[in-house]
Design a protein around this motif. Structure first.
Motif, PDB file in Angstrom:
ATOM      1  N   PRO A 184     -11.137   0.040  15.818  1.00 46.04           N
ATOM      2  CA  PRO A 184     -10.636  -1.302  15.474  1.00 46.04           C
ATOM      3  C   PRO A 184      -9.790  -1.351  14.214  1.00 46.04           C
ATOM      4  N   GLN A 185     -10.101  -0.533  13.215  1.00 49.27           N
ATOM      5  CA  GLN A 185      -9.326  -0.558  11.978  1.00 49.27           C
ATOM      6  C   GLN A 185      -7.916  -0.003  12.147  1.00 49.27           C
ATOM      7  N   TYR A 186      -7.681   0.676  13.270  1.00 50.09           N
ATOM      8  CA  TYR A 186      -6.339   1.186  13.557  1.00 50.09           C
ATOM      9  C   TYR A 186      -5.614   0.349  14.607  1.00 50.09           C
ATOM     10  N   ARG A 187      -6.178  -0.805  14.926  1.00 55.29           N
ATOM     11  CA  ARG A 187      -5.520  -1.732  15.846  1.00 55.29           C
ATOM     12  C   ARG A 187      -5.039  -2.993  15.138  1.00 55.29           C
ATOM     13  N   THR A 188      -5.099  -2.989  13.846  1.00 52.21           N
ATOM     14  CA  THR A 188      -4.594  -4.115  13.070  1.00 52.21           C
ATOM     15  C   THR A 188      -3.095  -3.947  12.854  1.00 52.21           C
ATOM     16  N   ASP A 189      -2.460  -4.996  12.315  1.00 55.32           N
ATOM     17  CA  ASP A 189      -1.026  -4.901  12.031  1.00 55.32           C
ATOM     18  C   ASP A 189      -0.726  -3.757  11.078  1.00 55.32           C
ATOM     19  N   ALA A 190      -1.636  -3.505  10.122  1.00 51.84           N
ATOM     20  CA  ALA A 190      -1.434  -2.387   9.196  1.00 51.84           C
ATOM     21  C   ALA A 190      -1.810  -1.062   9.844  1.00 51.84           C
ATOM     22  N   GLY A 191      -2.947  -1.034  10.546  1.00 56.37           N
ATOM     23  CA  GLY A 191      -3.406   0.199  11.181  1.00 56.37           C
ATOM     24  C   GLY A 191      -2.433   0.752  12.189  1.00 56.37           C
ATOM     25  N   ASN A 192      -1.628  -0.117  12.776  1.00 60.90           N
ATOM     26  CA  ASN A 192      -0.651   0.310  13.776  1.00 60.90           C
ATOM     27  C   ASN A 192       0.456   1.178  13.193  1.00 60.90           C
ATOM     28  N   PHE A 193       0.536   1.290  11.861  1.00 62.79           N
ATOM     29  CA  PHE A 193       1.591   2.081  11.224  1.00 62.79           C
ATOM     30  C   PHE A 193       1.033   3.229  10.382  1.00 62.79           C
ATOM     31  N   LYS A 194      -0.277   3.420  10.375  1.00 61.19           N
ATOM     32  CA  LYS A 194      -0.870   4.455   9.527  1.00 61.19           C
ATOM     33  C   LYS A 194      -0.699   5.837  10.153  1.00 61.19           C
ATOM     34  N   ILE A 195      -0.115   6.735   9.390  1.00 65.78           N
ATOM     35  CA  ILE A 195       0.111   8.108   9.842  1.00 65.78           C
ATOM     36  C   ILE A 195      -0.247   9.067   8.708  1.00 65.78           C
ATOM     37  N   PRO A 196      -0.486  10.335   9.007  1.00 62.85           N
ATOM     38  CA  PRO A 196      -0.659  11.316   7.935  1.00 62.85           C
ATOM     39  C   PRO A 196       0.682  11.684   7.318  1.00 62.85           C
ATOM     40  N   ILE A 197       0.728  11.794   6.016  1.00 66.06           N
ATOM     41  CA  ILE A 197       1.871  12.369   5.297  1.00 66.06           C
ATOM     42  C   ILE A 197       1.287  13.378   4.320  1.00 66.06           C
ATOM     43  N   ILE A 198       1.611  14.650   4.522  1.00 66.17           N
ATOM     44  CA  ILE A 198       0.944  15.750   3.828  1.00 66.17           C
ATOM     45  C   ILE A 198       1.982  16.621   3.136  1.00 66.17           C
ATOM     46  N   MET A 256      -6.774  -4.532   2.506  1.00 66.42           N
ATOM     47  CA  MET A 256      -7.048  -3.524   3.524  1.00 66.42           C
ATOM     48  C   MET A 256      -8.326  -2.737   3.252  1.00 66.42           C
ATOM     49  N   LYS A 257      -8.729  -2.642   1.974  1.00 70.51           N
ATOM     50  CA  LYS A 257      -9.920  -1.857   1.634  1.00 70.51           C
ATOM     51  C   LYS A 257     -11.192  -2.665   1.868  1.00 70.51           C
ATOM     52  N   ALA A 258     -11.229  -3.879   1.341  1.00 70.99           N
ATOM     53  CA  ALA A 258     -12.411  -4.721   1.494  1.00 70.99           C
ATOM     54  C   ALA A 258     -12.504  -5.328   2.888  1.00 70.99           C
ATOM     55  N   ASP A 259     -11.358  -5.443   3.547  1.00 72.78           N
ATOM     56  CA  ASP A 259     -11.291  -6.128   4.847  1.00 72.78           C
ATOM     57  C   ASP A 259     -10.431  -5.304   5.803  1.00 72.78           C
ATOM     58  N   PRO A 260     -10.939  -4.134   6.252  1.00 71.67           N
ATOM     59  CA  PRO A 260     -10.101  -3.231   7.068  1.00 71.67           C
ATOM     60  C   PRO A 260      -9.679  -3.812   8.407  1.00 71.67           C
ATOM     61  N   LEU A 261     -10.386  -4.819   8.900  1.00 72.80           N
ATOM     62  CA  LEU A 261     -10.004  -5.437  10.169  1.00 72.80           C
ATOM     63  C   LEU A 261      -9.067  -6.616   9.967  1.00 72.80           C
ATOM     64  N   LEU A 262      -8.692  -6.883   8.720  1.00 65.15           N
ATOM     65  CA  LEU A 262      -7.726  -7.935   8.374  1.00 65.15           C
ATOM     66  C   LEU A 262      -8.134  -9.292   8.973  1.00 65.15           C
ATOM     67  N   LYS A 263      -9.324  -9.721   8.619  1.00 62.86           N
ATOM     68  CA  LYS A 263      -9.848 -10.993   9.123  1.00 62.86           C
ATOM     69  C   LYS A 263      -9.671 -12.143   8.142  1.00 62.86           C
ATOM     70  N   LYS A 264      -9.702 -11.842   6.850  1.00 62.73           N
ATOM     71  CA  LYS A 264      -9.693 -12.894   5.837  1.00 62.73           C
ATOM     72  C   LYS A 264      -8.323 -12.995   5.181  1.00 62.73           C
ATOM     73  N   ASN A 265      -7.608 -14.052   5.464  1.00 63.02           N
ATOM     74  CA  ASN A 265      -6.285 -14.283   4.891  1.00 63.02           C
ATOM     75  C   ASN A 265      -6.437 -14.796   3.462  1.00 63.02           C
ATOM     76  N   LEU A 266      -5.912 -14.024   2.501  1.00 62.31           N
ATOM     77  CA  LEU A 266      -6.055 -14.358   1.077  1.00 62.31           C
ATOM     78  C   LEU A 266      -4.839 -15.084   0.517  1.00 62.31           C
ATOM     79  N   LYS A 267      -3.961 -15.547   1.374  1.00 61.64           N
ATOM     80  CA  LYS A 267      -2.717 -16.164   0.907  1.00 61.64           C
ATOM     81  C   LYS A 267      -2.978 -17.322  -0.049  1.00 61.64           C
ATOM     82  N   THR A 268      -3.930 -18.170   0.267  1.00 64.28           N
ATOM     83  CA  THR A 268      -4.215 -19.333  -0.600  1.00 64.28           C
ATOM     84  C   THR A 268      -5.141 -18.974  -1.748  1.00 64.28           C
ATOM     85  N   GLU A 269      -5.995 -17.946  -1.566  1.00 64.52           N
ATOM     86  CA  GLU A 269      -6.918 -17.547  -2.627  1.00 64.52           C
ATOM     87  C   GLU A 269      -6.238 -16.734  -3.715  1.00 64.52           C
ATOM     88  N   MET A 270      -5.191 -15.993  -3.353  1.00 66.47           N
ATOM     89  CA  MET A 270      -4.495 -15.131  -4.309  1.00 66.47           C
ATOM     90  C   MET A 270      -2.990 -15.423  -4.272  1.00 66.47           C
TER      91      MET A 270
END
Length: 650
Positions: free
Chosen positions: A507-521, A606-620
């Motif tokens: 599930p953490q790789y099916r979010t809008d952010a997770g859909n772009f995560k790749i290894p860079i080494i 992304m760290k505290a909320d890896p599934l991107l459920k809580k929108n912080l736009k108004t809180e932050m």
């Protein structure tokens, strides 16, 4: 006014036209339901009420697509002339209707499957992407075999289209007197034409002056991936057929203010450091999502890695906590990695700016007497890779033709990864040093098969791609075992990246952010300071070029939209950038901001909320505005430099 006995059972030609268009709308809605059914696993949190809302919002986009697709048919039926009722014109118009709408339904059906790989409705660029893949004709047959049920669905939809269409008959004119006919129909023509244009622009639903655009779909969704449900493929193709030029932006009036926030001009890190002519080898792995690499997923309970070799190599390398692709297609990777140019709404290689003068890694290193080469095991010309490799400055290209042994052809994409990486290693050993050489693998791609001798050797996991990932990881191990014995090995910087992420299972790789995560080494066997380092920073594909140049102490100013991944970043000011379904995503530290030119949509931790459920736009709000300012600065620099053709430091 007299009524003809053979008139349309619906009362007039216009009601008959409306009934036939409503038929297409019905079929488009049916396609939307089928699209969701085929891709339900991408929407694990979908509820029935929310799906009904998306269906309702999608009607607006379907109406616009309907009018695009049926424009010619529509004009024929609203022209104020009696030839519309003649037998031959009717037959021709019927076939126009069947063909155009069958193709529209086919486009929708293709995305039942193709959407899983790109997470975007197919656009016009797909025709350019595969225009040169004449050698891969077997792929079409394999797709039809693997997804035969989609072909059957399309045939059923076309049969239903024709069957219901024939139930609506267009009879003779209701008005028989010429002067009355031309008066009434002449007055109706501009009215119907006007409403057709309004419909093509998105109707009266919007207060905006601009037409409805595919990016507007995200206004109604909880995530960018949900835009795939609201949209339809015919509209996406039609609206991207003619690419518009970028617009000059002036979010920041002062160039100094703009450059202070973000500047693509890079200067040497030191006036005294001497350029280090290390060899550079870049390996681009097809569809290698971060999800598959164990070293990035140790904190996930019960996680199973498919890359034992890469996991071991990472203990001798430097990686980053957050690393992202700049696109979702293979064609996005070459400009991102080798020219530090991200794709925006469409791949850079298909934009009207593709012939701009650009700064590239091969060209800069050729200025330092480097030998340069690019390897891709696919059929020569596949996805325009060969031609664009020359655009970015690679002197030599090695593809399936140069490999010259079809015994190792996988039958679909190209040469199996293991023999092609061995070929790559042998060729590297013949190149004059210093060299920059890159290779892209092909096996970890649909139809997800491995060589017969390896069947059953690699874990099949939960997805068809998993055994291919294991095979390519093994091919990498064989490659490094071979080159580690070569004399140039210790004097080489290796960079490993994916071309893009692909459909995830976690599930953490099916979010809008997770859909772009790749290894860079980054791996340098001669540099112990790089061993086992995980930097708490954000890195992206366009950062590879400036990182390599700064690592070599490149001693001249250059242009790059990326940043040096090795530079210290105590305040987390580095960022990554991607685009999906109308929204730009800016990653900075733990946060991801989704925004566009019209405003901020969301902010997530992304760290505290890896599934991107809580929108912080108004809180932050301060954090959101800070990141949005960076996005605007990036976009302004990107657009204006593209338009002015100023991506080279003179």
């Amino acid at each position: 006014m007299s009524k003809n006995k053979n008139s349309s059972p619906l009362g007039s030609i216009y009601l008959g036209l409306a009934a036939r268009l409503l038929l297409v709308l019905f079929l488009f809605s049916l396609c939307r339901i089928l699209f969701y059914a085929f891709n339900a696993e991408l929407y694990p949190d979908m509820t029935f009420p929310h799906f009904l809302k998306l269906m309702a919002y999608g009607f607006r986009f379907d109406l616009t697509a309907l009018l695009y697709v049926n424009g010619l048919y529509l004009v024929f039926y609203i022209l104020p002339f009696k030839f519309r009722y003649k037998r031959i014109p009717q037959i021709v118009s019927n076939w126009v209707f069947y063909i155009t709408n069958s193709l529209a339904l086919l486009a929708n059906c293709i995305d039942f499957i193709y959407f899983r790989f790109t997470l975007r409705r197919t656009t016009w660029s797909v025709f350019q992407e595969f225009a040169h893949d004449k050698g891969n004709t077997g792929l079409m047959g394999r797709f039809i075999i693997d997804f035969w049920y989609v072909a059957l669905v399309w045939i059923a939809l076309v049969v239903l289209l024709v069957f219901l269409y024939k139930r609506v008959r267009i009879g003779k004119p209701l008005i028989t007197k010429n002067w009355k006919f031309y008066l009434v129909h002449g007055l109706l023509f501009p009215v119907l034409f006007y409403f057709s244009i309004i419909g093509m622009r998105g109707g009266f639903f919007s207060t905006r002056l601009r037409p409805l655009w595919i990016s507007d779909a995200t206004e109604y969704t909880n995530s960018s991936v949900e835009a795939g449900i609201v949209l339809n493929t015919p509209l996406s193709i039609c609206q991207t057929f003619s690419k518009e030029a970028y617009k000059k932006l002036d979010y920041f009036k002062s160039q100094k203010e703009l450059d202070n926030i973000y500047s693509p001009i890079h200067k040497p890190l030191s006036d005294t450091a001497k350029f280090t002519p290390k060899n550079v080898v870049i390996l681009v792995l097809e569809s290698f999502s971060m999800e598959y690499v164990g070293a990035y997923n140790k904190s996930i309970p019960g996680y199973k890695s498919y890359t034992p070799f890469l996991d071991s190599l990472i203990t001798q390398s430097t990686i980053f906590e957050y690393s992202f692709a700049n696109g979702r297609k293979t064609v996005d990777q070459m400009p991102s990695i080798f020219a530090s140019i991200p794709s925006m709404e469409e791949p850079y290689v298909f934009s009207i700016y593709v012939n701009n003068e650009i700064t590239t890694l091969p060209l800069l290193l050729r200025g330092k007497s480097y030998t340069t080469s690019f390897f891709h095991g696919a059929t020569n010309g596949s996805m325009g890779m060969e031609s664009f490799s020359k655009t970015v400055g690679f002197e030599r290209y090695y593809g399936k033709t140069q490999y010259n042994n079809d015994a190792d052809f996988d039958g679909f994409w190209g040469i199996w990864d293991e023999p092609f990486l061995q070929f790559f290693a042998d060729k590297l050993n013949t190149q004059k040093q210093p060299f920059l050489s890159a290779v892209m693998t092909v096996t970890s791609h649909h139809p997800f098969v491995v060589p017969a001798k390896y069947k059953g050797k690699f874990p099949k996991g939960t997805m068809p791609i998993h055994q291919c990932i294991g095979y390519t990881d093994h091919a990498l191990q064989m490659f490094f075992e071979k080159v580690s014995k070569m004399p140039w090995y210790e004097n080489t910087l290796f960079v490993i990246s994916a071309d893009h992420a692909t459909q995830g299972s976690l599930p953490q790789y099916r979010t809008d952010a997770g859909n772009f995560k790749i290894p860079i080494i980054f791996f340098d066997p001669s540099n112990p300071a790089m061993k086992g380092v995980i930097r708490p920073q954000t890195v992206q594909q366009i950062d590879i070029m400036p990182t390599v140049l700064n690592y070599l102490h490149f001693d001249k100013p250059y242009f790059s939209f990326g940043m040096d991944a090795f530079a210290e970043d105590p305040n987390n000011k580095k960022f990554a950038f991607s685009y999906l379904n109308g929204f730009f995503m800016l990653y900075q530290g733990n946060y991801v901001l989704e925004t566009n030119e019209e405003g901020i949509k969301s902010l997530y931790d992304m760290k505290a909320d890896p599934l991107l459920k809580k929108n912080l736009k108004t809180e932050m709000p301060d954090k959101a505005q800070e990141m949005n300012a960076k996005f605007k600065a990036f976009l302004q620099q990107y657009n204006n430099h593209m338009i002015d053709n100023t991506m080279v430091v003179k």
